[in-house]
Write a protein that holds these residues in place. Sequence first.
Motif, PDB file in Angstrom:
ATOM      1  N   GLN A 149       0.962  -1.331  -0.149  1.00 37.40           N
ATOM      2  CA  GLN A 149      -0.449   0.222  -0.065  1.00 37.40           C
ATOM      3  C   GLN A 149       1.101   0.792   0.068  1.00 37.40           C
ATOM      4  N   VAL A 150       1.082   2.141  -1.297  1.00 31.45           N
ATOM      5  CA  VAL A 150       1.551   3.314  -1.442  1.00 31.45           C
ATOM      6  C   VAL A 150       0.790   4.321  -1.643  1.00 31.45           C
ATOM      7  N   THR A 151       0.818   5.680  -0.377  1.00 31.15           N
ATOM      8  CA  THR A 151       0.253   6.636  -0.080  1.00 31.15           C
ATOM      9  C   THR A 151       0.883   7.903  -1.590  1.00 31.15           C
ATOM     10  N   VAL A 152       0.341   7.752  -3.607  1.00 25.67           N
ATOM     11  CA  VAL A 152       0.981   9.429  -3.713  1.00 25.67           C
ATOM     12  C   VAL A 152       0.180  10.459  -4.188  1.00 25.67           C
ATOM     13  N   THR A 153       0.800  11.514  -3.628  1.00 22.03           N
ATOM     14  CA  THR A 153      -0.188  12.805  -3.725  1.00 22.03           C
ATOM     15  C   THR A 153       0.078  13.422  -4.867  1.00 22.03           C
ATOM     16  N   GLU A 154      -1.199  13.859  -6.042  1.00 25.32           N
ATOM     17  CA  GLU A 154      -1.000  14.603  -7.264  1.00 25.32           C
ATOM     18  C   GLU A 154      -1.329  15.929  -7.149  1.00 25.32           C
ATOM     19  N   THR A 155      -0.627  16.930  -7.839  1.00 21.67           N
ATOM     20  CA  THR A 155      -1.646  18.369  -7.502  1.00 21.67           C
ATOM     21  C   THR A 155      -2.257  18.230  -8.684  1.00 21.67           C
ATOM     22  N   SER A 156      -3.447  18.406  -8.576  1.00 16.93           N
ATOM     23  CA  SER A 156      -4.778  18.667  -9.822  1.00 16.93           C
ATOM     24  C   SER A 156      -5.051  20.503 -10.274  1.00 16.93           C
ATOM     25  N   SER A 157      -5.097  20.583 -11.067  1.00 21.03           N
ATOM     26  CA  SER A 157      -5.218  21.879 -11.233  1.00 21.03           C
ATOM     27  C   SER A 157      -6.659  22.681 -11.634  1.00 21.03           C
ATOM     28  N   THR A 158      -7.019  23.336 -11.700  1.00 17.92           N
ATOM     29  CA  THR A 158      -8.395  23.738 -12.699  1.00 17.92           C
ATOM     30  C   THR A 158      -8.563  24.714 -13.329  1.00 17.92           C
ATOM     31  N   GLY A 159      -8.502  25.171 -14.439  1.00 20.13           N
ATOM     32  CA  GLY A 159      -8.473  26.328 -15.283  1.00 20.13           C
ATOM     33  C   GLY A 159      -9.965  26.376 -15.992  1.00 20.13           C
ATOM     34  N   SER A 160     -10.782  27.694 -16.426  1.00 18.07           N
ATOM     35  CA  SER A 160     -11.573  27.828 -17.053  1.00 18.07           C
ATOM     36  C   SER A 160     -11.707  29.386 -17.639  1.00 18.07           C
ATOM     37  N   GLY A 161     -12.579  28.742 -18.577  1.00 19.90           N
ATOM     38  CA  GLY A 161     -12.582  29.899 -19.848  1.00 19.90           C
ATOM     39  C   GLY A 161     -13.425  29.718 -21.214  1.00 19.90           C
TER      40      GLY A 161
END
Length: 247
Positions: free
Chosen positions: A27-39
Amino acid sequence: MNPTAKTFAASLFAAAFISMCTVVSAQVTVTETSSTGSGTITTYSPGQTLVVNQESGSPTSYTVTKQTMFVDEAGQPVEAAHITSGAPITVNYIREGDRMVASRVIVKKTVTTTGGPVATQTTRTTTTTSGAGTISEFSPGQTIVLRSTSGPLTYATSSSTVYVDETGAPVAVEKIATGVPVTVHYVQEGDRMVANRVVVTRTVTTPSRPLTKDEREELKEQREEARERRKEAREEAKERLEDLKDD
């Protein structure tokens, strides 16, 4: 040593190597940053790029893949005919080097305003966890169950779940069966573990006859490579968690 003793010793050695190949649940925990852009959409090339006109007036280019999902605000799939220039959208993406790879595009209802499109940029953090083991049950588009020392682990799957091998190449769903070792990347949604990526590990077939020297060396190298991959995954997860704490 007589031939019978040699054969018996070789068999014991082969059995030892076979036991070393037993898949161990991890069991390995990996954190990813997800961004949001609008237009609003400026240019759209299916399977290639999506250019969005942001609030600053400068275009932002996102990479589009076969796994990119286009949905409306209710989460329903959107037809390609509705993805046109001028359509207001929100893009969920993850940075991969210099690229911004779109994972989900939400096509909004067209609203006429005098001030033009309003663009926002927010950042959210999601935790992606990995579980490794062998498949005991698999129902495409529904569930995948892994054997674990603590009991069976059930993950929900969908049409957006990606199946790949260790090199990242796509794997046909038909080739995924019980007994196959896999690593499941998933996101916790309430009480469910929703799989978004399943990595199918190459199966090593060990002959019933005594292993040759070359086969033993190859088997040893494969085990060392697997240990190195797990070690790198743990170190990467640790570094990302430390970066988040610093932020």
